[in-house]
Design a protein around this motif. Structure first.
Motif: not given
Length: 124
Positions: A101-124
């Motif tokens: 899980f990572r918290l992010c902000h868009d280019d206007q400062g709006t907060p949102f999060g990204l979630h890579q579930p277990p077993g998904a590609g890439g190593d986070g």
């Protein structure tokens, strides 16, 4: 599928009281979660959730699913957004169970999060 709502997190002052409240209101069930201080994983009919204490007055956190966390974080930066430094997934056991899980902000400062579930590609 990338971009779908994947996970929500409720930050509250007292996680036990919130468990009683939201369980009574929505019929959600709870099990011990990855956060310190009595956090819970929330089972709903549709979207996975979490509840953590010691965060009174917090707005709900909304996480969107990604297949590859590292690639998604780079794209956030390329598009002018920002990424908080901490992986909220916890330790190895927690990451294996819940993912990254990572918290992010868009280019206007709006907060949102990204979630890579277990077993998904890439190593986070």
């Amino acid at each position: 599928m990338a971009g779908e709502v994947s996970f929500f997190e409720l930050g509250v002052g007292d996680s036990e009281r919130a468990r009683d409240f939201f369980g009574g209101l929505f019929g959600w069930t709870f099990e011990p979660g990855p956060s310190d201080g009595g956090g819970f994983a929330i089972r709903t009919p549709n979207v996975r959730g979490g509840l953590h204490g010691n965060d009174p007055g917090a707005s709900p956190y909304l996480f969107f699913e990604v297949d590859d966390m590292a690639a998604a974080l780079e794209q956030v930066r390329v598009l002018g957004g920002s990424v908080d430094d901490v992986d909220l997934g916890g330790g190895e056991e927690s990451i294996a169970r819940f993912g990254h899980f990572r918290l992010c902000h868009d280019d206007q400062g709006t907060p949102f999060g990204l979630h890579q579930p277990p077993g998904a590609g890439g190593d986070g």
